[in-house]
Design a protein around this motif. Structure first.
Motif, mmCIF file in Angstrom:
data_model
loop_
_atom_site.group_PDB
_atom_site.id
_atom_site.type_symbol
_atom_site.label_atom_id
_atom_site.label_comp_id
_atom_site.label_asym_id
_atom_site.label_seq_id
_atom_site.Cartn_x
_atom_site.Cartn_y
_atom_site.Cartn_z
ATOM 1 N N THR A 25 2.615 9.678 -34.817
ATOM 2 C CA THR A 25 3.076 8.674 -35.870
ATOM 3 C C THR A 25 3.815 9.355 -36.845
ATOM 4 N N CYS A 28 7.151 10.722 -36.229
ATOM 5 C CA CYS A 28 8.193 9.692 -36.183
ATOM 6 C C CYS A 28 8.501 9.350 -37.418
ATOM 7 N N TYR A 29 7.625 9.045 -38.480
ATOM 8 C CA TYR A 29 7.968 8.541 -39.885
ATOM 9 C C TYR A 29 8.863 9.781 -40.577
ATOM 10 N N PHE A 32 12.216 9.511 -39.157
ATOM 11 C CA PHE A 32 12.897 8.305 -39.681
ATOM 12 C C PHE A 32 13.453 8.670 -41.023
ATOM 13 N N ASN A 46 13.170 -2.617 -33.755
ATOM 14 C CA ASN A 46 12.152 -1.705 -34.480
ATOM 15 C C ASN A 46 12.899 -0.217 -34.747
ATOM 16 N N HIS A 47 12.891 -0.456 -36.187
ATOM 17 C CA HIS A 47 13.678 0.541 -36.885
ATOM 18 C C HIS A 47 13.153 1.884 -36.626
ATOM 19 N N LEU A 48 12.115 2.223 -36.009
ATOM 20 C CA LEU A 48 11.615 3.603 -35.543
ATOM 21 C C LEU A 48 11.932 3.904 -34.003
ATOM 22 N N ALA A 51 14.030 7.357 -33.993
ATOM 23 C CA ALA A 51 13.296 8.373 -34.554
ATOM 24 C C ALA A 51 12.021 8.790 -33.638
ATOM 25 N N ALA A 52 11.443 7.948 -32.822
ATOM 26 C CA ALA A 52 10.560 8.130 -31.818
ATOM 27 C C ALA A 52 11.065 8.752 -30.774
ATOM 28 N N SER A 79 5.158 2.756 -33.731
ATOM 29 C CA SER A 79 5.641 4.204 -33.973
ATOM 30 C C SER A 79 5.209 5.163 -32.926
#
Length: 116
Positions: A25, A28-29, A32, A46-48, A51-52, A79
């Motif tokens: 997590t 992931c952030y 992002f 899901n905006h993540l 990134a994920a 995430s």
């Protein structure tokens, strides 16, 4: 101070897909934040998701595979690596099983949302 209005709970059938790998997590952030800092405006439900997929490339290939196999409604749940689709993909008696995905085993669980 935004004003929030509680929504009425609606029970939903969902199918969860849990691959045999995690997505960190924190990483992931951080990914992002890098995307946003570079002018990328993540979009979608899901905006993540992007990134994920950068943190764990197996997630991207598994998500693409599940969308081909189960339909375009498969989404990343947060995430981490769990994905879901609204509705059940098998008859109600089949609550849990495993799929062999592009990156290994995927645990599948059909359930119903419950109020918190």
């Amino acid at each position: 101070g935004e004003k929030l209005t509680p929504l009425r709970f609606v029970s939903r059938d969902v199918t969860l897909f849990m691959p045999n790998f995690p997505v960190n997590t924190r990483d992931c952030y951080a990914s992002f934040d890098k995307l946003v800092a570079n002018g990328v405006n993540p979009s979608g439900r899901n905006h993540l998701e992007r990134a994920a997929g950068m943190v764990e490339p197996r997630l991207k290939s598994t998500l693409e595979w599940l969308r081909r196999e189960m339909g375009s409604g498969v989404q990343l749940a947060g995430s981490g690596s769990t994905m879901f689709i609204e509705g059940h993909v098998r008859p109600a008696g089949n609550k849990e099983w495993h799929l062999s995905g592009p990156s290994g085993d995927i645990r599948v669980l059909q359930t119903v949302t419950l109020p918190s």
